[in-house]
Design a protein around this motif. Structure first.
Motif, short mmCIF file in Angstrom:
data_model
loop_
_atom_site.label_atom_id
_atom_site.label_comp_id
_atom_site.label_asym_id
_atom_site.label_seq_id
_atom_site.Cartn_x
_atom_site.Cartn_y
_atom_site.Cartn_z
N HIS A 104 0.84 -1.21 0.00
CA HIS A 104 0.00 0.00 0.00
C HIS A 104 0.87 1.25 0.00
CE1 HIS A 104 -3.20 -2.67 0.54
NE2 HIS A 104 -3.31 -2.65 1.85
N ARG B 112 -6.61 2.50 1.43
CA ARG B 112 -7.11 2.91 2.76
C ARG B 112 -7.25 4.44 2.88
NH1 ARG B 112 -4.10 -1.35 6.96
NH2 ARG B 112 -4.46 -3.16 5.64
N GLN B 152 -9.24 5.78 10.53
CA GLN B 152 -8.56 5.72 9.24
C GLN B 152 -7.05 5.93 9.44
OE1 GLN B 152 -9.96 8.52 6.28
NE2 GLN B 152 -9.15 7.23 4.63
N ALA B 155 -5.57 2.75 10.54
CA ALA B 155 -5.45 1.81 9.41
C ALA B 155 -4.25 2.16 8.54
CB ALA B 155 -6.73 1.82 8.58
N TYR B 247 -12.21 -3.52 8.07
CA TYR B 247 -11.17 -2.86 8.85
C TYR B 247 -10.06 -3.85 9.18
CZ TYR B 247 -9.01 0.56 11.80
OH TYR B 247 -8.13 1.49 12.30
N ASP B 249 -8.63 -2.80 6.29
CA ASP B 249 -8.43 -2.61 4.84
C ASP B 249 -9.21 -1.43 4.27
OD1 ASP B 249 -6.48 -4.35 4.07
OD2 ASP B 249 -7.84 -6.05 3.80
N LEU B 250 -10.30 -1.08 4.95
CA LEU B 250 -11.14 0.04 4.49
C LEU B 250 -11.65 -0.14 3.06
CD1 LEU B 250 -9.39 3.15 6.13
CD2 LEU B 250 -11.17 1.67 7.06
#
Lengths: 294, 294
Positions: A104, B112, B152, B155, B247, B249-250
């Protein structure tokens, strides 16, 4: 020598080593060791309590059409050479353990890369800094060793360490050379007999360039021209580049008033050779490049 | 409590701490402490030998037109609160020490981020992961603490730690709430009396959503619709978003069959409030989010 293949296992091992307050030296490699790699390991052994060498052919630093699949591998020989050199831990992770899922986070570098060898390998150094960030976090070394043969890579790793505050000293060690001065390289075997004789002129031409600086020449264009003339005259190779840049910033200079690298890459029929010299504004050779504190 | 302002000084201090084999807990903040920050510090103190709290309003995570210059600062009060909470070291670097020159290395995150609050703040989390990479390397914590109020952000930091193999455990601690359930925020003081009474309905609506899941509802669209209806009916606020995502990963889910976050942001006249709940596929609340090993 311990051979560890799992990220998780080596992280636990590193915890133990750090818990004993031992200092870790790290040599990152893609394997297929030659004298250059061995000299990095030996220096690391002198300066640290524990030396970790990694072998990982990093897919992220190969572009499409580059030779990731063909990259030479000989693990048995590498294990033997690392052990003989005195390495404590050989870390040989597989790709799935290093990149268990799509990343990511993306890392890129926008300076020090669009010159020298980087010009023809877009994205290459982005892959290098990504895998090194991972390896630095996994192995938590105090010092990391690279060969100055790839001076641009040393400059890029220097930027990584400095920009992201990695608590690591980078040590760039002198290029290992054959008796006649040719920089050692796995690719030298691909030269034919005639080319092998000529190839030493990369080094000799760079030395000449350095001598002009010692003699007072301050104009980089004149130095570059002289080096090109020598290589053109003395070899059948085709010059990819001859460049004189500030080091480690790798910026063009209009006058030689600081530490610079004089570097060249030359295509022979079956091998592309590179070489460089690092020297100060007076032409004094700089053998070891060191940055960062512990 | 020791207050350290220089990167170089704190690096030496951290060397000493690690040399003593003491574990470091780290709370990254932009200062202007409220109860949420304090609860992170207190938990860090319970779980580590040494707790470092940083105060750094990071210019890199503010976009053009955002409130970097107006971001509230009250260092004297923060120092007092951190000291009272039992923090060992308060790290307050200045911008020039954190970013002494233009960065050559760029970090970005491409997952994310284009959901929830990230959608309206392009580049924000790139700045967050950059400064955290630097702070992680400077402070070398064993554990780092964030509030789940900004689920967020947790994450994103989880992705950073996992992708780059930082040897750090991330701990997401429950949102601190007022007696009626409203999530604590510096921005709550900007609500008028009426809005303050209504604002609790963000939490109540999310709780209702969670209860539907407990009662067997598996369709995220239905949950989101119900939460929106409640907020619309019970407040004068304008909904920015209500989203139900996997979550951490969103990602959107078509059926609730894993750990999810149900989150909302609502504009009131002078304040934009956010809140969320994290629960499993059966609707069981997850209070503490933990990832990574030491």
């Amino acid at each position: 020598m311990e051979i560890i293949r799992s990220v998780n296992t080596i992280q636990k091992k590193i915890n133990t080593i750090i818990g004993r307050n031992e200092q870790i030296g790290f040599v990152a490699t893609m394997g297929f060791f030659h004298a250059g790699h061995i000299s990095l390991m030996k220096q690391a052994i002198k300066e640290n309590d524990i030396v970790v060498t990694s072998i990982f052919v990093n897919p992220l630093q190969f572009g499409p059409g580059e030779d990731y699949d063909q990259y030479p591998r000989d693990e048995d020989r590498d294990i033997q050479l690392a052990e003989q050199s005195g390495v404590d831990i050989l870390f040989v992770p597989d790709v799935k353990d290093m990149y268990p899922k799509t990343m990511h986070i993306n890392m890129s570098i926008n300076e020090r890369v669009n010159v020298l060898c980087g010009r023809s390998r877009p994205g290459h150094f982005d892959g290098v800094i990504t895998v090194l960030s991972k390896l630095f976090n996994i192995l938590r070394p105090d010092r990391t060793y690279f060969g100055m043969k790839d001076a641009q890579q040393v400059a890029v790793v220097d930027a990584l360490i400095s920009d992201l505050n990695f608590p690591i000293e980078i040590v760039g060690l002198p290029t290992t050379r054959e008796n006649d001065g040719l920089a050692k390289s796995s690719r030298n075997v691909n030269l034919n007999k005639n080319e092998r004789i000529q190839a030493v002129w990369l080094y000799k031409a760079l030395k000449k360039g350095q001598e002009f600086v010692i003699d007072g020449e301050k104009n980089p264009d004149i130095i570059v021209k002289k080096v090109m003339d020598i290589i053109t005259k003395q070899t059948t190779g085709t010059i990819d580049y001859v460049e004189l840049l500030s080091y480690p910033d790798l910026k063009p200079v209009s006058v030689i008033d600081q530490q610079v690298v004089l570097a060249t890459a030359v295509y022979f029929e079956h091998a592309r050779l590179i070489d460089n010299l690092l020297f100060d504004e007076k032409g004094n050779l700089i053998n070891v490049f060191k940055q960062g504190e512990i």
